[in-house]
Structure formats: C-alpha cells, structure tokens
Design a protein around this motif. Sequence first.
Motif, PDB file in Angstrom:
ATOM      1  N   PRO A   2      46.431   6.625  24.155  1.00  0.00           N
ATOM      2  CA  PRO A   2      45.326   7.705  24.701  1.00  0.00           C
ATOM      3  C   PRO A   2      44.752   8.294  23.473  1.00  0.00           C
ATOM      4  N   LYS A   3      43.770   8.958  23.579  1.00  0.00           N
ATOM      5  CA  LYS A   3      43.143   9.800  22.494  1.00  0.00           C
ATOM      6  C   LYS A   3      43.349  11.191  23.030  1.00  0.00           C
ATOM      7  N   ILE A   4      43.984  12.020  21.792  1.00  0.00           N
ATOM      8  CA  ILE A   4      44.094  13.353  21.992  1.00  0.00           C
ATOM      9  C   ILE A   4      43.145  14.122  21.852  1.00  0.00           C
ATOM     10  N   ILE A   5      42.694  14.951  23.023  1.00  0.00           N
ATOM     11  CA  ILE A   5      41.615  15.926  22.970  1.00  0.00           C
ATOM     12  C   ILE A   5      41.907  17.190  22.342  1.00  0.00           C
ATOM     13  N   VAL A  11      52.073  24.744  25.769  1.00  0.00           N
ATOM     14  CA  VAL A  11      51.351  25.200  26.685  1.00  0.00           C
ATOM     15  C   VAL A  11      50.528  24.026  27.454  1.00  0.00           C
ATOM     16  N   GLU A  12      49.826  23.193  26.767  1.00  0.00           N
ATOM     17  CA  GLU A  12      49.018  22.108  27.360  1.00  0.00           C
ATOM     18  C   GLU A  12      48.701  21.142  26.528  1.00  0.00           C
ATOM     19  N   ILE A  13      48.494  19.903  27.154  1.00  0.00           N
ATOM     20  CA  ILE A  13      47.697  18.834  26.228  1.00  0.00           C
ATOM     21  C   ILE A  13      46.604  18.163  27.070  1.00  0.00           C
ATOM     22  N   ILE A  14      45.799  17.601  26.539  1.00  0.00           N
ATOM     23  CA  ILE A  14      44.508  17.118  27.294  1.00  0.00           C
ATOM     24  C   ILE A  14      44.494  15.834  26.273  1.00  0.00           C
ATOM     25  N   PHE A  15      44.297  14.840  27.158  1.00  0.00           N
ATOM     26  CA  PHE A  15      44.051  13.463  26.478  1.00  0.00           C
ATOM     27  C   PHE A  15      43.067  12.608  27.345  1.00  0.00           C
ATOM     28  N   MET A  57      33.407   5.801  35.415  1.00  0.00           N
ATOM     29  CA  MET A  57      33.326   6.701  34.414  1.00  0.00           C
ATOM     30  C   MET A  57      33.662   5.843  32.974  1.00  0.00           C
ATOM     31  N   GLN A  58      33.371   6.748  32.022  1.00  0.00           N
ATOM     32  CA  GLN A  58      33.412   6.357  30.562  1.00  0.00           C
ATOM     33  C   GLN A  58      35.210   6.324  30.058  1.00  0.00           C
ATOM     34  N   ASP A  59      35.478   7.731  30.670  1.00  0.00           N
ATOM     35  CA  ASP A  59      37.117   7.867  30.282  1.00  0.00           C
ATOM     36  C   ASP A  59      37.689   8.616  31.336  1.00  0.00           C
ATOM     37  N   LEU A  60      38.746   8.293  31.317  1.00  0.00           N
ATOM     38  CA  LEU A  60      40.029   9.240  32.329  1.00  0.00           C
ATOM     39  C   LEU A  60      40.432  10.234  31.418  1.00  0.00           C
ATOM     40  N   VAL A  61      40.271  11.505  31.857  1.00  0.00           N
ATOM     41  CA  VAL A  61      41.043  12.646  31.404  1.00  0.00           C
ATOM     42  C   VAL A  61      42.282  13.198  31.788  1.00  0.00           C
ATOM     43  N   ILE A  62      43.368  13.369  31.228  1.00  0.00           N
ATOM     44  CA  ILE A  62      44.320  13.824  31.729  1.00  0.00           C
ATOM     45  C   ILE A  62      44.917  15.188  31.185  1.00  0.00           C
ATOM     46  N   VAL A  63      44.985  15.926  32.019  1.00  0.00           N
ATOM     47  CA  VAL A  63      45.701  17.326  31.469  1.00  0.00           C
ATOM     48  C   VAL A  63      47.103  17.557  31.911  1.00  0.00           C
ATOM     49  N   ILE A  64      47.913  17.812  30.979  1.00  0.00           N
ATOM     50  CA  ILE A  64      49.228  18.046  31.272  1.00  0.00           C
ATOM     51  C   ILE A  64      49.674  19.586  31.120  1.00  0.00           C
ATOM     52  N   GLU A  76      33.372  15.219  34.981  1.00  0.00           N
ATOM     53  CA  GLU A  76      34.196  16.279  35.854  1.00  0.00           C
ATOM     54  C   GLU A  76      34.733  17.421  34.725  1.00  0.00           C
ATOM     55  N   PHE A  77      35.446  16.637  33.651  1.00  0.00           N
ATOM     56  CA  PHE A  77      36.098  17.445  32.745  1.00  0.00           C
ATOM     57  C   PHE A  77      34.883  18.259  31.744  1.00  0.00           C
TER      58      PHE A  77
END
Length: 84
Positions: A2-5, A11-15, A57-64, A76-77
């Motif tokens: 994963p690429k960390i965004i 609090v939160e991690i988005i990748f 899509m180009q990438d899947l974005v996951i928000v934890i 969507e992100f």
Amino acid sequence: MPKIISIVPDVEIIFSLPRRKIIENKSIIHLLAQYIGTTVKFDDINRAQLFSLEEEMQDLVIVINHSNFTFLTDQEFEDNSSES
C-alpha cells in the motif's frame, strides 16, 4: 504494498492500493491499524479486495480509524476530499 496517503497518529490512516492489486500479505493492514491503536477484521480486508477487483478505478483507497474501515474508489475519495 500500500501507498500511505496520510497518517494521523492515534486517529486515522489512509492508504491506496493499485487497481486490481492482490493484498497478498493482509498482516500489513493489521500492522497499519495497530499503529493507530485499532484492529481490522480479515473479512473487511477481503471485502475491500473484492471491491478492488470488480470496480473500474485507478486505485483503491482504504481509510482506517477507530470507528470505521472504509474503502472506496480513488475518484470517490477525491470527491469527498474536495467537499470538505
């Protein structure tokens, strides 16, 4: 891998994950979640994986974060980020 965004400690991690990339080592997501002090279920990771394989899509974005495990398309992100 994963690429960390974004990481906001405790609090939160988005990748993002490249389109149609198989998450071969799901423990990396567990480790990222543990870094912010939460846990992620394997079922959630599998659902995100299936979503990534099915969607255009180009990438899947996951928000934890502590209350959610959210996955969405990169578009969507971007749309959600620009509305904030």
